[in-house]
Structures are given as C-alpha cells and as structure tokens.
Design an enzyme around this catalytic site. Structure first.
Site: not given
Ligand code: URA
Length: 440
Positions: A82, A161, A168, A183, A187
């Site tokens: 990620h 999320d 957001r 977040s 995930k």
């Molecule tokens: N990437 C994400 O998955 N979430 C965030 O809040 C910021 C960057």
C-alpha cells in the site's frame, strides 16, 4: 449515545471510548449518522489526534465493518502493498506484476484518488475494457491463476473506509495521522494478506510532509499490523518531487509500461525495484540482495511486463493498449508550458503539480465527480534539471482549453527556478519494521 456528544468530546481533546468509536463507525456505515456530523468528527480528530488505543480500535472497527477476505485458497505467502499516496505514484502498476512474476502471490485491493494524489483504480480504469470490480470468486481465481491481481475496493470490504475516504477527500481532513493509519491498515487487515509492505511517502507532495512524521506514521501502522499477526514493513519514500514524468491516469499507465519494459525514468524504476525486492523478501524469495537481483531480472527478461498483460487481460482489459499507447484514452487538447526564466529547477511544489492535474480533469473536486482518464501532465523538467528561458518544462492534456488555462497557471506556480543547482535528492529515507527504525 449521541453523535453530538462524541464530536464535542473529541473537539475538547478527550480520548474516545471503544464503544463511542464503534457507535460512530457502525452508525455512519449504516447511514444513521449524516455526512455533516462525520465531517465534524473528522475535523475534531484532525486537530486533536487520537492515541494508540483509539487508533488501533478505530482500525479494527473499520476492518470489521464489512467482509474480511479469506485468501487461504491461494497457495504461498500472500504479500500486499500500500502507498500512502503521491503525485505520479504509479508504483503498484509496476510492482505487482514484478512480484507476481517472481511467484509471490499478490491479491491487491486498491483505492481511488484522494485530494491532490492519484489512485491506482482510476489509473487501471483508463485501460479500455477493464473491469476493476469483478466478483469475489473471479478476483480469487485471477490471483490463483495469474498469481497477481489489482482491483478496486468493491463489494463489502471495509465499507467504513470507503465512506470515510470519500468524505475526507472533500473536507480537508485527509492528512491526519490516526485517520491515515486506520484507513490504510483497516483495508490491509480486511484484505487478508499474510504480510504487508507499506510505501509511506513524505515531502511536499505527500500527506506526511516531514521524514519524522512519516516515520511516526509508519511506526503506528507497523505496530497495528504486527499486533494482529501480519508482518508489516514500511519504506519511507521521497514525494518532494513527482515520481516519474507522467501525472494523470492513462499517462501513468503508459509510463508504468515503459518501466516494465526497461525504458522508464530512472527514479520510478529505482523505487519500484526496491519496493518489489522488499515484497519478494517478505514473500520468502531470499535475502533482500537476492530479491533485488530477481526483481531487476524480471524486467530485463520480459516476465514482469508479460505478467502485467496477463493481469489486465484477465480483468477483461485490452492488453494491446499496453503495447500501443495510442489505444489508451487521448485528450482533445494539449499545451506546452515554457520556462519563464533560465537556471535550474530548484524545487517543485509537488502538491501543486497534483492540484494542476486535478484541475485538468485527472482527479475529483467533489466526491460525485467523474474523471477524465486522458487528462494530466507530462513533465519535461524536474527538480535539479537545467532550463533555458522558453524551454518546454511540461505538456498539459485536458478536454477543454479553459482547463488548460487554469492548469497552466497552477503548474507554473509549482516551479521554483533559480540560478543555483540544488543538491541531489534521495528516493528512500528510512525502513521501519518490528526490528526498529533504520534511517538511510
Ligand atoms: N491512503 C489511504 O489508503 N488512506 C489515507 O487516508 C491516505 C492514503
């Protein structure tokens, strides 16, 4: 329990109880809590923060807000990746095929653009015919047969999320450490991989502006991952300058294909190879040095690019568009941007470059907005490069001339050209794992 009291408590700087966090997450996902109250709570969290217990609890409440994926039907050590986001960050499109071609299974669920940063799903969707929302069964089948797959956050995976992220994005509450940590990790935990590599970007194009903040965010995310039995490693990468030359969805797919074919810009190539090597190491393919050699070989022998074609075709996408960029979406209008003076590009305001690409149509201003996949920027000069007055520093792509006017104004503001040459930038600042923090 009342949402009003929860907002007030956080606004005044107190820590929320576990039950209050659960009330908010389940109530918002169910649609019982309106956007305006969720926005107010996010803003309170933005200013007041959350402690480690609150952040960990929020993460797990979000992860459990929907399905938790079971990847046990895929053999081998599943490794996920990620990025906390950036401008021109197309690393997933390169790294997943490399790692999958080395025999490390990657079943990746990825996000849309957020704020000034691009999102991998939006980039993938610029490939004609592709379906980034296949059924759960099809997703697992592609992961089993191709060894790698990248899809959007569809179905009922971490719906908290999905809703938080979209809100957001348009309420200036993205760059809050507990909101980013929860977040990202919710995930990743819901998506079921055994091991996780985090690319934590830092600099003026990232949500974390300083190396110290990026290290702290990494530390929090590594701790959350390790506490639920997922080995987690974070690499802190430079986002003080856009990554590569292309910013915008189809343009970035094109550049990712260049990297996979060994002819991409040096910075993206270096970053992708190091990320891939770390994922391969997490996947048990050897020492980090051995994995670096394997990753580089997968590009030179063509196997990584072949894997990308295979993944795209399995998702119904036109793999021929990866060989021939003319088959990707093309913008109706383009314009070159010229240097207003000579010298060296001393610095770039990377966030502003991202904003320029959003203005051109590559991102969203409101959560309902669509995307122009062809829109974006190709940078001809970046930080450290010499320029003469009138040299082309970038080319802009958009659907209309008025968008080019706005984009050009914002992009020109992003360049700081001076007489002196800046020092060389590094691509990596630190590595954070359960063994501690290693600064480079
Ligand atoms: N990437 C994400 O998955 N979430 C965030 O809040 C910021 C960057």
């Amino acid at each position: 329990m009342r949402m009003y009291d929860i907002i007030e408590k956080k606004r005044d700087g107190a820590a929320l109880a576990d039950e209050e966090i659960d009330f908010f997450v389940s109530g918002y996902v169910a649609g019982d809590i309106p956007d305006y109250q969720a926005s107010a709570l996010f803003m309170a969290i933005f200013f007041q923060g959350m402690d480690a217990r609150e952040t960990a609890h929020l993460t797990m409440a979000m992860a459990r807000s929907g399905d938790m994926l079971d990847l046990s039907s895929i053999s081998g050590i599943k490794v996920d990746k990620h990025s906390t986001g950036g401008v021109g960050d197309k690393t997933t499109l390169v790294v997943v095929p490399i790692v999958a071609s080395l025999g490390v299974p990657v079943a990746k669920i990825t996000g849309r653009g957020l704020g000034h940063t691009g999102g991998t799903v939006d980039k993938m969707e610029s490939i004609p015919g592709i379906d980034v929302a296949p059924s759960r069964e099809r997703f697992l089948e592609i992961a089993r047969t191709a060894g790698g797959v990248v899809v959007g956050q569809s179905g009922n995976l971490d719906p908290a999320d999905k809703k938080f992220y979209a809100l957001r994005d348009v309420t200036a509450t993205v760059n809050s450490m507990p909101l980013i940590a929860s977040s990202v990790m919710s995930k990743k935990i819901a998506a079921g991989a055994d091991r996780i590599l985090l690319e934590v970007t830092c600099g003026n194009g990232a949500f974390m502006k300083s190396v110290d903040d990026a290290i702290e965010l990494s530390r929090q995310m590594v701790e959350i991952g390790e506490n639920v039995g997922r080995t987690t490693v974070a690499l802190i990468t430079d986002m003080g300058v856009p990554l590569g030359a292309c910013v915008g969805n189809a343009l970035e797919v094109r550049e990712a294909c260049d990297v996979l074919q060994g002819r991409g810009p040096a910075d993206v190539t270096e970053v992708c190879l190091e990320l891939a090597a770390n994922m391969a190491e997490l996947g048990g393919k050897g020492t980090l040095d051995e994995c670096r050699v394997l990753a580089a070989a997968s590009i030179s022998d063509g196997s990584a690019f072949a894997k990308f074609r295979e993944i795209v075709a399995a998702l119904g996408g036109e793999a021929a568009a990866l060989d021939d960029p003319a088959l990707l979406p093309q913008a109706a209008c383009s314009r070159v941007v010229r240097a207003p003076r000579g010298g060296f590009v001393w610095e770039m305001d990377t966030e502003r470059v991202g904003t320029a690409s959003v203005i051109l149509g590559a991102g969203r201003a409101k959560k309902e907005d669509g995307i122009d996949y062809a829109a974006g920027i190709v940078l001809a000069r970046k930080t450290g490069d010499a320029v003469a007055e009138g040299d082309v520093i970038a080319t802009l792509y958009a659907a209309r001339e008025d968008l080019l006017d706005d984009g050009e104004r914002v992009l020109l503001d992003a360049y700081d050209i001076r007489d002196e040459m800046p020092g060389e930038r590094r691509h990596f600042y630190a590595r954070v794992s359960r063994d501690g923090i290693e600064r480079y």
